[in-house]
Design a protein around this motif. Structure first.
Motif, PDB file in Angstrom:
ATOM      1  N   ARG A 151       1.052  -1.318   0.143  1.00  0.00           N
ATOM      2  CA  ARG A 151      -0.218  -0.313   0.241  1.00  0.00           C
ATOM      3  C   ARG A 151       0.390   1.364   0.457  1.00  0.00           C
ATOM      4  NH1 ARG A 151      -2.285   1.189   4.157  1.00  0.00           N
ATOM      5  NH2 ARG A 151      -1.618   0.021   5.860  1.00  0.00           N
ATOM      6  N   MET A 152       0.761   2.308  -1.035  1.00  0.00           N
ATOM      7  CA  MET A 152       1.112   3.321  -0.775  1.00  0.00           C
ATOM      8  C   MET A 152       0.934   4.287   0.304  1.00  0.00           C
ATOM      9  SD  MET A 152       0.956   4.676  -4.958  1.00  0.00           S
ATOM     10  CE  MET A 152       1.732   3.345  -6.528  1.00  0.00           C
ATOM     11  N   VAL A 153       1.759   4.578   1.539  1.00  0.00           N
ATOM     12  CA  VAL A 153       1.390   5.463   2.446  1.00  0.00           C
ATOM     13  C   VAL A 153       1.454   6.616   2.579  1.00  0.00           C
ATOM     14  CG1 VAL A 153       0.548   3.137   4.062  1.00  0.00           C
ATOM     15  CG2 VAL A 153       2.945   4.152   4.120  1.00  0.00           C
ATOM     16  N   GLY A 154       2.681   7.038   1.459  1.00  0.00           N
ATOM     17  CA  GLY A 154       3.917   8.595   1.821  1.00  0.00           C
ATOM     18  C   GLY A 154       4.168   9.014   0.486  1.00  0.00           C
ATOM     19  N   PRO A 199       2.190   3.817  12.454  1.00  0.00           N
ATOM     20  CA  PRO A 199       3.313   5.510  12.437  1.00  0.00           C
ATOM     21  C   PRO A 199       4.082   5.539  13.756  1.00  0.00           C
ATOM     22  CG  PRO A 199       0.938   5.771  12.500  1.00  0.00           C
ATOM     23  CD  PRO A 199       1.070   4.404  13.074  1.00  0.00           C
ATOM     24  N   PRO A 200       5.123   6.043  13.083  1.00  0.00           N
ATOM     25  CA  PRO A 200       6.352   5.993  13.399  1.00  0.00           C
ATOM     26  C   PRO A 200       6.020   7.100  14.868  1.00  0.00           C
ATOM     27  CG  PRO A 200       6.726   6.921  11.536  1.00  0.00           C
ATOM     28  CD  PRO A 200       5.397   7.123  11.414  1.00  0.00           C
ATOM     29  N   ALA A 201       6.808   6.830  15.716  1.00  0.00           N
ATOM     30  CA  ALA A 201       6.857   7.638  17.185  1.00  0.00           C
ATOM     31  C   ALA A 201       7.248   9.340  16.803  1.00  0.00           C
ATOM     32  CB  ALA A 201       7.425   7.039  17.991  1.00  0.00           C
ATOM     33  N   LYS A 202       7.926   9.375  15.500  1.00  0.00           N
ATOM     34  CA  LYS A 202       7.847  10.767  15.261  1.00  0.00           C
ATOM     35  C   LYS A 202       8.483  10.654  13.562  1.00  0.00           C
ATOM     36  CE  LYS A 202      11.723  14.553  15.467  1.00  0.00           C
ATOM     37  NZ  LYS A 202      12.711  15.367  16.330  1.00  0.00           N
ATOM     38  N   ALA A 203       7.230  11.480  13.261  1.00  0.00           N
ATOM     39  CA  ALA A 203       6.728  11.939  10.961  1.00  0.00           C
ATOM     40  C   ALA A 203       8.135  12.754  11.183  1.00  0.00           C
ATOM     41  CB  ALA A 203       5.877  11.594  11.291  1.00  0.00           C
ATOM     42  N   ILE A 204       9.287  12.467   9.941  1.00  0.00           N
ATOM     43  CA  ILE A 204       9.961  13.462   9.129  1.00  0.00           C
ATOM     44  C   ILE A 204       9.169  13.160   8.288  1.00  0.00           C
ATOM     45  CG2 ILE A 204      11.709  11.300   9.406  1.00  0.00           C
ATOM     46  CD1 ILE A 204      12.201  10.194   7.342  1.00  0.00           C
ATOM     47  N   PRO A 205       9.709  14.708   8.034  1.00  0.00           N
ATOM     48  CA  PRO A 205       9.396  15.865   6.580  1.00  0.00           C
ATOM     49  C   PRO A 205       9.277  15.084   5.402  1.00  0.00           C
ATOM     50  CG  PRO A 205      11.132  16.804   8.512  1.00  0.00           C
ATOM     51  CD  PRO A 205      11.151  15.569   8.019  1.00  0.00           C
ATOM     52  N   ASP A 206       8.365  14.962   4.654  1.00  0.00           N
ATOM     53  CA  ASP A 206       8.321  14.357   3.303  1.00  0.00           C
ATOM     54  C   ASP A 206       9.233  15.137   1.925  1.00  0.00           C
ATOM     55  OD1 ASP A 206       6.846  16.730   2.743  1.00  0.00           O
ATOM     56  OD2 ASP A 206       4.879  15.833   2.615  1.00  0.00           O
ATOM     57  N   VAL A 207      10.169  16.467   2.401  1.00  0.00           N
ATOM     58  CA  VAL A 207      11.050  16.728   1.546  1.00  0.00           C
ATOM     59  C   VAL A 207      11.848  16.886   1.827  1.00  0.00           C
ATOM     60  CG1 VAL A 207      11.678  18.405   0.455  1.00  0.00           C
ATOM     61  CG2 VAL A 207       9.176  18.130   0.397  1.00  0.00           C
ATOM     62  N   ILE A 208      12.721  15.964   1.618  1.00  0.00           N
ATOM     63  CA  ILE A 208      14.876  15.998   2.240  1.00  0.00           C
ATOM     64  C   ILE A 208      15.181  16.924   1.776  1.00  0.00           C
ATOM     65  CG2 ILE A 208      16.015  14.108   3.326  1.00  0.00           C
ATOM     66  CD1 ILE A 208      13.504  12.184   3.802  1.00  0.00           C
ATOM     67  N   ASP A 209      16.336  16.748   1.965  1.00  0.00           N
ATOM     68  CA  ASP A 209      17.358  18.220   1.464  1.00  0.00           C
ATOM     69  C   ASP A 209      18.687  17.215   0.667  1.00  0.00           C
ATOM     70  OD1 ASP A 209      16.140  20.105   1.158  1.00  0.00           O
ATOM     71  OD2 ASP A 209      17.182  20.771   2.191  1.00  0.00           O
ATOM     72  N   THR A 210      18.889  16.569   0.102  1.00  0.00           N
ATOM     73  CA  THR A 210      19.441  16.150  -0.434  1.00  0.00           C
ATOM     74  C   THR A 210      21.312  16.307  -1.348  1.00  0.00           C
ATOM     75  OG1 THR A 210      17.597  14.473  -1.458  1.00  0.00           O
ATOM     76  CG2 THR A 210      19.645  13.885  -1.996  1.00  0.00           C
ATOM     77  N   PRO A 211      22.217  16.859  -0.787  1.00  0.00           N
ATOM     78  CA  PRO A 211      23.978  17.110  -0.975  1.00  0.00           C
ATOM     79  C   PRO A 211      23.971  16.207  -2.228  1.00  0.00           C
ATOM     80  CG  PRO A 211      24.279  15.609   1.262  1.00  0.00           C
ATOM     81  CD  PRO A 211      22.391  15.724   0.445  1.00  0.00           C
ATOM     82  N   PRO A 226      17.351   9.443   7.859  1.00  0.00           N
ATOM     83  CA  PRO A 226      16.653   9.505   8.864  1.00  0.00           C
ATOM     84  C   PRO A 226      15.819   8.263   8.091  1.00  0.00           C
ATOM     85  CG  PRO A 226      16.897  11.373   7.182  1.00  0.00           C
ATOM     86  CD  PRO A 226      17.988  10.592   7.201  1.00  0.00           C
ATOM     87  N   LEU A 227      15.580   7.670   6.993  1.00  0.00           N
ATOM     88  CA  LEU A 227      14.972   7.127   6.873  1.00  0.00           C
ATOM     89  C   LEU A 227      15.392   5.467   7.235  1.00  0.00           C
ATOM     90  CD1 LEU A 227      14.411   7.497   2.388  1.00  0.00           C
ATOM     91  CD2 LEU A 227      13.186   7.869   4.274  1.00  0.00           C
ATOM     92  N   VAL A 228      15.951   4.894   6.877  1.00  0.00           N
ATOM     93  CA  VAL A 228      16.881   3.705   8.293  1.00  0.00           C
ATOM     94  C   VAL A 228      16.113   4.283   9.069  1.00  0.00           C
ATOM     95  CG1 VAL A 228      18.089   2.601   8.916  1.00  0.00           C
ATOM     96  CG2 VAL A 228      18.249   3.203   6.690  1.00  0.00           C
ATOM     97  N   GLU A 229      16.554   5.921  10.209  1.00  0.00           N
ATOM     98  CA  GLU A 229      16.501   5.500  11.641  1.00  0.00           C
ATOM     99  C   GLU A 229      14.528   5.613  12.225  1.00  0.00           C
ATOM    100  OE1 GLU A 229      18.223   8.483  15.591  1.00  0.00           O
ATOM    101  OE2 GLU A 229      17.919   9.180  13.054  1.00  0.00           O
ATOM    102  N   THR A 230      13.829   5.649  11.231  1.00  0.00           N
ATOM    103  CA  THR A 230      12.233   5.931  11.393  1.00  0.00           C
ATOM    104  C   THR A 230      11.268   5.036  11.246  1.00  0.00           C
ATOM    105  OG1 THR A 230      12.296   8.627  10.640  1.00  0.00           O
ATOM    106  CG2 THR A 230      10.141   7.283  10.595  1.00  0.00           C
ATOM    107  N   PHE A 231      11.736   4.224   9.904  1.00  0.00           N
ATOM    108  CA  PHE A 231      11.576   3.144   8.973  1.00  0.00           C
ATOM    109  C   PHE A 231      11.984   1.650  10.077  1.00  0.00           C
ATOM    110  CE2 PHE A 231      10.264   6.431   6.925  1.00  0.00           C
ATOM    111  CZ  PHE A 231       9.157   6.874   7.397  1.00  0.00           C
ATOM    112  N   CYS A 232      13.193   1.539  10.006  1.00  0.00           N
ATOM    113  CA  CYS A 232      13.625   0.347  10.861  1.00  0.00           C
ATOM    114  C   CYS A 232      14.046   0.579  12.854  1.00  0.00           C
ATOM    115  CB  CYS A 232      15.248  -0.360  10.170  1.00  0.00           C
ATOM    116  SG  CYS A 232      15.361  -1.829  10.902  1.00  0.00           S
TER     117      CYS A 232
END
Length: 226
Positions: free
Chosen positions: A101-104, A136-148, A166-172
């Motif tokens: 399912r697409m959730v974000g 849902p994660p305990a703390k949602a991260i933004p859906d826009v991430i600055d990428t160097p 932030p993806l690994v830290e939030t969802f794993c």
């Protein structure tokens, strides 16, 4: 490795070379906590230096690989998958057919343009996908991430580790296993290793698999020394 005798721990903290759909068939069902992957975009990509990406000229691998990703991911787990905007129909059909399912939706904002025609291409994008009922994660991260800019020194479409952390830290969960079936140079795996998660990479191109193996060994030694 054979599927009947392996456990999830047999696949931790290593990079396997070969076709990821076949490799995942040897894994136990519901054995992965989080999938973070940047698969071929199906656009026959060629970089300015002439480098190409294996299997980027066809979609035959897409559904078999996505089906296996859904099988090995734990119930209640998440997958983040990059995709090409002009091939979103193919990716979305494969995800939905497998049961995701697409959730974000996540936009990775770049400080440069990778190409310019009708518009300046200044972002990458990925979908956040779920298997079953997810919390849902305990703390949602933004859906826009600055990428160097990664420099693409190790891979023609190399993603910067900073954008993946932030993806690994939030969802794993801590102690969990991160899988990347299209590991490339191993950026997602370095992010997992940096955060103390276990990791498993799969890569069809033997040169990239060797690069990722060396990279993970170097970062692992550096992390232990610190």
């Amino acid at each position: 490795m054979t599927g009947s005798t392996n456990t999830a721990t047999d696949f931790r903290n290593t990079i396997l070379g070969g076709d990821s759909a076949q490799l995942m068939r040897a894994m136990p069902r519901n054995s992965v906590d989080f999938i973070l992957t940047d698969p071929p975009y199906l656009v026959n990509y060629q970089g300015r230096d002439g480098r190409r990406v294996r299997n980027d000229d066809n979609s035959r691998w897409l559904r078999p690989a996505v089906n296996q990703m859904h099988r090995v991911l734990k119930w209640g787990g998440f997958m983040v998958s990059f995709y090409a905007w002009n091939r979103v129909d193919l990716f979305a059909e494969a995800w939905k057919a497998a049961g995701f399912r697409m959730v974000g939706h996540i936009v990775f904002r770049k400080n440069y343009a990778s190409s310019s025609r009708f518009l300046r291409h200044e972002h990458e994008a990925a979908y956040l996908l779920a298997k079953g009922n997810v919390a849902p994660p305990a703390k949602a991260i933004p859906d826009v991430i600055d990428t160097p800019y990664s420099g693409n020194k190790l891979h023609p479409t190399q993603k910067p580790v900073e954008a993946l952390l932030p993806l690994v830290e939030t969802f794993c969960p801590k102690g969990g296993l991160v899988l990347d079936p299209f590991a490339g140079s191993g950026s997602s795996l370095v992010a997992a290793q940096h955060l103390g998660r276990d990791w498993l990479g799969m890569e069809l191109d033997p040169d990239h698999a060797a690069t990722a193996t060396r990279r993970l060994a170097w970062h692992g030694a550096k992390r232990v020394a610190a």
